[in-house]
Design a protein around this motif. Sequence first.
Motif, PDB file in Angstrom:
ATOM      1  N   ILE A   1      47.408  51.389  44.302  1.00 48.40           N
ATOM      2  CA  ILE A   1      45.772  51.671  44.846  1.00 48.40           C
ATOM      3  C   ILE A   1      45.432  51.028  43.485  1.00 48.40           C
ATOM      4  O   ILE A   1      44.484  50.607  43.269  1.00 48.40           O
ATOM      5  CB  ILE A   1      45.589  53.241  45.291  1.00 48.40           C
ATOM      6  CG1 ILE A   1      45.379  53.413  46.724  1.00 48.40           C
ATOM      7  CG2 ILE A   1      43.500  52.880  45.444  1.00 48.40           C
ATOM      8  CD1 ILE A   1      45.043  54.386  47.173  1.00 48.40           C
ATOM      9  N   ARG A   2      45.091  51.935  42.394  1.00 47.82           N
ATOM     10  CA  ARG A   2      45.116  51.438  40.980  1.00 47.82           C
ATOM     11  C   ARG A   2      45.578  49.918  40.623  1.00 47.82           C
ATOM     12  O   ARG A   2      44.442  48.960  39.817  1.00 47.82           O
ATOM     13  CB  ARG A   2      45.947  52.449  39.874  1.00 47.82           C
ATOM     14  CG  ARG A   2      45.478  52.136  38.696  1.00 47.82           C
ATOM     15  CD  ARG A   2      45.792  52.778  38.009  1.00 47.82           C
ATOM     16  NE  ARG A   2      46.911  52.516  37.001  1.00 47.82           N
ATOM     17  CZ  ARG A   2      48.377  52.283  36.629  1.00 47.82           C
ATOM     18  NH1 ARG A   2      48.427  54.270  36.975  1.00 47.82           N
ATOM     19  NH2 ARG A   2      49.209  51.960  36.383  1.00 47.82           N
ATOM     20  N   ARG A   3      47.060  49.486  41.491  1.00 49.94           N
ATOM     21  CA  ARG A   3      47.379  48.234  40.666  1.00 49.94           C
ATOM     22  C   ARG A   3      46.064  46.494  41.946  1.00 49.94           C
ATOM     23  O   ARG A   3      46.118  45.771  41.066  1.00 49.94           O
ATOM     24  CB  ARG A   3      48.563  48.528  41.208  1.00 49.94           C
ATOM     25  CG  ARG A   3      49.534  46.604  40.935  1.00 49.94           C
ATOM     26  CD  ARG A   3      51.068  47.023  41.261  1.00 49.94           C
ATOM     27  NE  ARG A   3      51.234  45.347  40.865  1.00 49.94           N
ATOM     28  CZ  ARG A   3      52.959  45.175  41.835  1.00 49.94           C
ATOM     29  NH1 ARG A   3      53.424  46.221  41.956  1.00 49.94           N
ATOM     30  NH2 ARG A   3      53.094  44.438  41.817  1.00 49.94           N
ATOM     31  N   ALA A   4      45.942  47.558  42.992  1.00 52.38           N
ATOM     32  CA  ALA A   4      44.840  46.425  43.588  1.00 52.38           C
ATOM     33  C   ALA A   4      43.579  46.654  43.147  1.00 52.38           C
ATOM     34  O   ALA A   4      43.202  45.500  42.709  1.00 52.38           O
ATOM     35  CB  ALA A   4      45.143  46.929  45.035  1.00 52.38           C
ATOM     36  N   LEU A   5      43.538  47.688  42.140  1.00 50.87           N
ATOM     37  CA  LEU A   5      41.722  47.951  42.068  1.00 50.87           C
ATOM     38  C   LEU A   5      42.013  46.890  40.592  1.00 50.87           C
ATOM     39  O   LEU A   5      40.229  46.370  40.209  1.00 50.87           O
ATOM     40  CB  LEU A   5      41.710  48.998  41.478  1.00 50.87           C
ATOM     41  CG  LEU A   5      41.275  49.986  43.121  1.00 50.87           C
ATOM     42  CD1 LEU A   5      40.744  51.697  42.271  1.00 50.87           C
ATOM     43  CD2 LEU A   5      39.930  49.255  43.329  1.00 50.87           C
ATOM     44  N   GLU A   6      42.582  47.060  39.380  1.00 54.83           N
ATOM     45  CA  GLU A   6      42.864  46.020  38.636  1.00 54.83           C
ATOM     46  C   GLU A   6      42.774  44.967  38.672  1.00 54.83           C
ATOM     47  O   GLU A   6      41.873  44.380  38.242  1.00 54.83           O
ATOM     48  CB  GLU A   6      44.164  46.794  37.617  1.00 54.83           C
ATOM     49  CG  GLU A   6      44.037  48.343  37.176  1.00 54.83           C
ATOM     50  CD  GLU A   6      45.691  48.917  37.008  1.00 54.83           C
ATOM     51  OE1 GLU A   6      46.719  48.333  36.563  1.00 54.83           O
ATOM     52  OE2 GLU A   6      44.815  49.342  36.190  1.00 54.83           O
ATOM     53  N   GLN A   7      43.731  44.416  40.146  1.00 53.20           N
ATOM     54  CA  GLN A   7      43.490  43.066  39.687  1.00 53.20           C
ATOM     55  C   GLN A   7      42.352  42.150  41.092  1.00 53.20           C
ATOM     56  O   GLN A   7      41.160  41.036  40.047  1.00 53.20           O
ATOM     57  CB  GLN A   7      44.704  42.604  41.339  1.00 53.20           C
ATOM     58  CG  GLN A   7      44.493  40.823  41.407  1.00 53.20           C
ATOM     59  CD  GLN A   7      46.045  40.760  41.507  1.00 53.20           C
ATOM     60  OE1 GLN A   7      46.532  41.757  41.419  1.00 53.20           O
ATOM     61  NE2 GLN A   7      46.160  39.892  42.460  1.00 53.20           N
ATOM     62  N   LEU A   8      41.373  43.513  41.328  1.00 56.62           N
ATOM     63  CA  LEU A   8      40.157  43.243  42.024  1.00 56.62           C
ATOM     64  C   LEU A   8      38.771  43.297  41.208  1.00 56.62           C
ATOM     65  O   LEU A   8      38.458  42.578  40.707  1.00 56.62           O
ATOM     66  CB  LEU A   8      39.426  43.720  42.840  1.00 56.62           C
ATOM     67  CG  LEU A   8      40.216  44.097  44.659  1.00 56.62           C
ATOM     68  CD1 LEU A   8      40.667  44.942  45.251  1.00 56.62           C
ATOM     69  CD2 LEU A   8      40.154  42.148  45.000  1.00 56.62           C
ATOM     70  N   ALA A   9      39.620  44.223  39.466  1.00 53.90           N
ATOM     71  CA  ALA A   9      38.408  44.324  38.670  1.00 53.90           C
ATOM     72  C   ALA A   9      38.207  43.092  38.129  1.00 53.90           C
ATOM     73  O   ALA A   9      37.390  42.761  37.289  1.00 53.90           O
ATOM     74  CB  ALA A   9      39.170  45.987  37.621  1.00 53.90           C
TER      75      ALA A   9
END
Length: 159
Positions: free
Chosen positions: A143-151
């Motif tokens: 989830i953190r990995r996905a959020l970093e990409q979206l950020a």
Amino acid sequence: MATFARSGRGWRPARTGNRAAAEDLVQDAWLKLEAARPEQAIDNPVGYITRVANNLVADHMRKERRRAAIDGEIADLLWDDVDAVSPERALIGRENLRTVRAALDELPEKTRRIFLMNRIEGIPHRRIAERLGISDEAVYYHIRRALEQLAALRDDLVD
């Protein structure tokens, strides 16, 4: 004291329209009656209990109306122009959605799946971990990995 009316979804309290509120009011009435120790006998106990219950329901409804009015005022202040969506804003929104979808499509399949399960379907980390046979920490990592990409693409989105 509490009367119920038949609705499409079953029985509901007639005066409050909310079973939980009606149950709370019955409890409040019981406590109020338990605490009341009149010095003299009550001539009409049923009338007395009915009056206590009616007063509690009236107070509750008055509070609910006031709470709804305050919520409406707050919503008017916060969301004044939200409903005024221009064609331009709708186009910008569609473009931003395409950008986010493309970013999600670039994620590894497992990361995208876990992110969507959590953020779109609302499934808690622990349940995702159980379903996929991985640790809670692994779910957090994906989830953190996905959020970093979206950020990272947040600055590219148009307001």
